[in-house]
Motif scaffolding. Structure first.
Motif, PDB file in Angstrom:
ATOM      1  N   SER A 196       0.842  -1.184   0.000  1.00  0.00           N
ATOM      2  CA  SER A 196       0.000   0.000   0.000  1.00  0.00           C
ATOM      3  C   SER A 196       0.882   1.240   0.000  1.00  0.00           C
ATOM      4  N   LEU A 242       3.968   0.365  -4.126  1.00  0.00           N
ATOM      5  CA  LEU A 242       3.067  -0.594  -4.759  1.00  0.00           C
ATOM      6  C   LEU A 242       3.843  -1.677  -5.497  1.00  0.00           C
ATOM      7  N   VAL A 273       0.721  -3.349 -10.248  1.00  0.00           N
ATOM      8  CA  VAL A 273      -0.536  -2.716  -9.825  1.00  0.00           C
ATOM      9  C   VAL A 273      -0.665  -1.336 -10.449  1.00  0.00           C
ATOM     10  N   SER A 332      -4.388   1.465  -6.795  1.00  0.00           N
ATOM     11  CA  SER A 332      -4.560   0.910  -5.456  1.00  0.00           C
ATOM     12  C   SER A 332      -5.488   1.816  -4.649  1.00  0.00           C
ATOM     13  N   ARG A 341      -7.299   2.269  -0.893  1.00  0.00           N
ATOM     14  CA  ARG A 341      -7.196   1.823   0.495  1.00  0.00           C
ATOM     15  C   ARG A 341      -8.134   2.629   1.389  1.00  0.00           C
ATOM     16  N   ASP A 401      -7.102  -3.538  -5.424  1.00  0.00           N
ATOM     17  CA  ASP A 401      -6.057  -3.234  -6.402  1.00  0.00           C
ATOM     18  C   ASP A 401      -6.518  -3.662  -7.783  1.00  0.00           C
ATOM     19  N   LYS A 426      -4.636  -4.552 -11.496  1.00  0.00           N
ATOM     20  CA  LYS A 426      -3.351  -4.738 -12.151  1.00  0.00           C
ATOM     21  C   LYS A 426      -3.358  -4.130 -13.552  1.00  0.00           C
TER      22      LYS A 426
END
Length: 354
Positions: free
Chosen positions: A10, A14, A18, A21, A23, A52, A54
């Motif tokens: 996080s 990262l 990814v 992201s 959170r 996440d 990708k």
């Protein structure tokens, strides 16, 4: 994928694969207490989302209307200001490696620069285009604001974009009302791609289209992803569409993710009672199988986010949790029940779905 789970990588550290992201994303709206008075309250539209996406893949975000999907999309793009949380966009550098940018912490100048890297295709192709503006002018708006391209270069780029989405470049001189819904959505996709973004949010992009047109638009989106290396967040309530286009799927209920895993596993081995109910309503193109399938009918309506239930938010409609004290009193964390399969339920149960 959950706020309750410690996910490595996080912040700005990262993993290299990814692209986006999210959170602990929270969006709370304050209601009441206006001109006509009324009791003040808070609506928790998004209540701590983490996931996440990708590079070059599609994450599907599904759930009933009002569960917070579109609010999540607008918070990620800062079209709405989140109450709290972290959204990090990672993009490759020409010199090698990646650059991570916290969208929520970005100032006005940084956010303006980020606009070229992230775009959205809206649900309603009839409302998302200005009826008084020619198609070419609508697509060119972002180029005028974010680039120093000449008028001739913009005209060339507009023609290329229209051709890319399967439209005649001469369409740039026509108005939106002259096109069908599917054609307007293609124009919306062309507009979203004008600045070569790397991340695109698709907010129910085919739900307002005829079924015969939906497949064409979905195939176009997949072709563009393969050709341009795009990363998608695909918001939908139609699980059949999600199965067609998404590698990963997260199921939302009342502002929270209740299950998240690969799309194949979600459809074959769902574990949350809410997911079971959603999938039981998806038709199976086999009359013999369809005749013997049982539908799960949820009782009651979705609770108001102004006053969500205590404990598990789904327990008031859950065929298992409505009689369980732990479901009424304790909120289940989103935990990994199998590799890559996270579920927020005190009594998860795998049911094989055809």
């Amino acid at each position: 994928m959950a706020a309750d789970v410690d996910i490595p990588g996080s912040g700005n550290g990262l993993p290299a694969d990814v692209a986006l992201s999210v959170r602990d994303l929270v969006k709370t709206f304050h209601v009441g207490g206006g001109v006509f008075g009324g009791e003040k309250g808070e609506v928790s539209a998004v209540a701590g989302l983490s996931f996440d996406i990708k590079f070059g893949t599609t994450l599907g975000l599904v759930g009933e209307s009002g569960c917070g999907k579109s609010t999540t999309a607008r918070c990620i793009l800062r079209l709405l200001e989140p109450t709290s949380g972290e959204v990090v966009l990672q993009r490759p550098l020409d010199t090698g490696g990646n650059e991570s940018i916290d969208i929520i912490a970005a100032d006005r100048k940084q956010l303006r620069e980020l606009r070229s890297q992230m775009q959205i295709v809206f649900q309603d192709p009839f409302a998302s285009l200005n009826p008084r503006m020619k198609v070419g002018d609508a697509i060119a708006e972002q180029m005028v604001v974010h680039t120093d391209m000449s008028k001739a270069d913009r005209a060339t780029r507009i023609g290329d974009l229209l051709a890319l989405v399967g439209m005649n470049p001469q369409a740039s001189e026509r108005y939106p009302h002259e096109f069908s819904g599917g054609q307007r959505q293609r124009i919306g996709v062309a507009r979203a791609l004008a600045l070569n973004p790397e991340f695109v949010i698709l907010d129910e992009p085919v739900s307002a289209l005829d079924v015969s047109i939906q497949a064409q638009v979905l195939n176009l989106l997949e072709e563009l992803q393969d050709e341009l290396g795009l990363t998608y967040l695909f918001i939908a309530h139609d699980l059949a569409v999600v199965r067609h286009i998404c590698e990963e799927t997260a199921v939302m209920y009342l502002g929270k993710i209740v299950e998240a895993t690969s799309t194949d596993r979600l459809f074959t081995e769902p574990m949350h009672p809410y997911t079971h109910a959603l999938l039981s309503a998806v038709p199976v193109p086999d009359p013999k199988v369809e005749r013997v399938r049982s539908r799960i009918l949820l009782e009651g309506d979705v609770p108001s986010p102004l006053n969500p239930p205590s404990g598990c938010r789904f327990h008031t409609r859950c065929p298992i949790g409505k009689d369980k004290e732990i479901c009424r009193s304790e909120e289940p964390p989103l935990r990994e029940m199998a590799p890559g399969h996270r579920v927020a339920c005190h009594f998860p149960e795998t049911k094989r779905i055809v």
